[in-house]
Design a protein around this motif. Structure first.
Motif, short mmCIF file in Angstrom:
data_model
loop_
_atom_site.label_atom_id
_atom_site.label_comp_id
_atom_site.label_asym_id
_atom_site.label_seq_id
_atom_site.Cartn_x
_atom_site.Cartn_y
_atom_site.Cartn_z
N ALA A 24 0.77 -1.30 -0.08
CA ALA A 24 0.02 0.08 0.19
C ALA A 24 0.78 1.16 0.00
O ALA A 24 0.65 2.22 -0.87
N TRP A 25 1.98 1.45 0.90
CA TRP A 25 2.87 2.58 0.91
C TRP A 25 3.72 2.62 -0.27
O TRP A 25 3.63 3.70 -0.87
N ARG A 26 4.01 1.55 -0.80
CA ARG A 26 4.86 1.59 -1.93
C ARG A 26 4.15 1.89 -3.13
O ARG A 26 4.60 3.00 -4.03
N TRP A 27 2.81 1.55 -3.22
CA TRP A 27 2.17 2.00 -4.55
C TRP A 27 1.62 3.35 -4.62
O TRP A 27 1.68 4.02 -5.45
N ALA A 28 1.46 3.77 -3.35
CA ALA A 28 0.92 5.11 -3.20
C ALA A 28 2.17 6.03 -3.44
O ALA A 28 1.86 7.04 -3.91
N THR A 29 3.33 5.57 -3.07
CA THR A 29 4.53 6.63 -3.07
C THR A 29 4.80 6.51 -4.59
O THR A 29 5.12 7.73 -4.95
N GLU A 30 4.77 5.35 -5.20
CA GLU A 30 5.12 5.33 -6.76
C GLU A 30 4.12 6.02 -7.57
O GLU A 30 4.60 7.01 -8.19
N ALA A 31 2.79 6.05 -7.13
CA ALA A 31 1.83 7.05 -7.61
C ALA A 31 2.08 8.49 -7.51
O ALA A 31 2.04 9.37 -8.21
N LEU A 32 2.60 8.80 -6.43
CA LEU A 32 3.01 10.09 -5.86
C LEU A 32 4.13 10.62 -6.69
O LEU A 32 3.84 11.81 -7.37
N ALA A 33 5.02 9.83 -6.80
CA ALA A 33 6.26 10.15 -7.76
C ALA A 33 5.79 10.31 -9.36
O ALA A 33 6.34 11.37 -9.91
N LEU A 34 5.06 9.42 -9.73
CA LEU A 34 4.60 9.54 -11.40
C LEU A 34 3.68 10.71 -11.53
O LEU A 34 3.78 11.47 -12.39
#
Length: 79
Positions: A24-34
């Motif tokens: 959850a944290w990893r995907w939200a962080t990836e989405a934030l960066a993108l």
């Protein structure tokens, strides 16, 4: 799949997982960066909101249903 679709997919998956799931944290962080790189400001806000919910859920133990907690898991603050 375009940038918007990829980001919203990541956010949707992250939002559905329990806060304790590291994905959850990893995907939200990836989405934030993108979203930041693509300058999709509304999706940046959405990713920050999901990360905030994850942080809240793992930080405030009363919302996790810890026995003896002073606040019910049905409290406004835990929803």
């Amino acid at each position: 799949m375009n940038d918007h679709q990829l980001i919203t997919t990541l956010l949707g998956e992250a939002a559905q997982l329990p806060a304790e799931d590291q994905r959850a944290w990893r995907w939200a962080t990836e989405a934030l960066a993108l979203a930041g790189a693509a300058e999709l400001h509304i999706l940046v806000e959405e990713a920050e909101g999901i990360r905030g919910r994850i942080t809240h859920d793992v930080t405030y133990t009363w919302c996790a249903g810890v026995p003896g907690a002073d606040i019910s898991t049905k409290s406004f603050w835990c929803t």
